[in-house]
Write a protein that holds these residues in place. Structure first.
Motif: not given
Length: 165
Positions: A38-44, A47-49, A53-59
């Motif tokens: 749901a968030v991987e297409d956000f501009p922020i 450039n992340l894989g 993104i999964s680590v950011i979401v989980r943490k």
């Protein structure tokens, strides 16, 4: 009655955290991946894989659930302790958050496909600290607003009395 609403919310939130921690690794990953997609297409995140993104979401989830927990526990402890200076309530809340975060990580050792990380305890505790800070700030804001309104009402009442005189 209000204090019990915070207590009931806190207990239900603890149950939610326990249930989330009780999910096997595959189920937990699938749920996280729903948010990642749901968030991987956000501009922020462009450039992340997916893995980062999964680590950011989980943490972030760790931080958020303990933020909410502190927002429910702190007012309850403050109310029952009748702590006007807040220090004891802050310390009790921090201790409870830290101990529950530790028990949560220990619990995950026994769940298939999960493991414990002390960094998660630190993230959980950071969420708790932030929840306490926000709760304290909101409490002061509401108290100041109530004082302002009461003073305003008193001044208006005094004006009416002096007009009648």
């Amino acid at each position: 009655m209000k204090k019990y609403a915070f207590l009931i919310g806190f207990i239900l939130w603890m149950c939610l955290i326990f249930n989330l921690s009780n999910q096997d690794g595959g189920t937990s990953l699938r749920q996280s991946n729903i948010v990642v997609r749901a968030v991987e297409d956000f501009p922020i995140f462009e450039n992340l894989g997916t893995e980062k993104i999964s680590v950011i979401v989980r943490k972030s989830a760790h931080f958020f659930v303990y933020f909410v927990m502190a927002m429910m526990l702190y007012p309850f402890i403050r109310f029952i302790k009748k702590d006007t200076k807040n220090l004891k309530s802050v310390l009790y809340t921090l201790l409870a958050i830290f101990l529950y975060a530790c028990s949560d990580e220990i619990h995950q050792i026994f769940v298939d496909g999960r493991e414990a990380h002390f960094t998660d305890v630190l993230i959980d505790s950071s969420g708790g600290i932030t929840g306490i800070l926000v709760s304290t700030s909101l409490s002061k804001l509401v108290k100041n607003q109530m004082n302002y309104l009461e003073n305003f009402r008193k001044k208006e009442a005094q004006k009416k009395v002096s007009e009648v005189s």
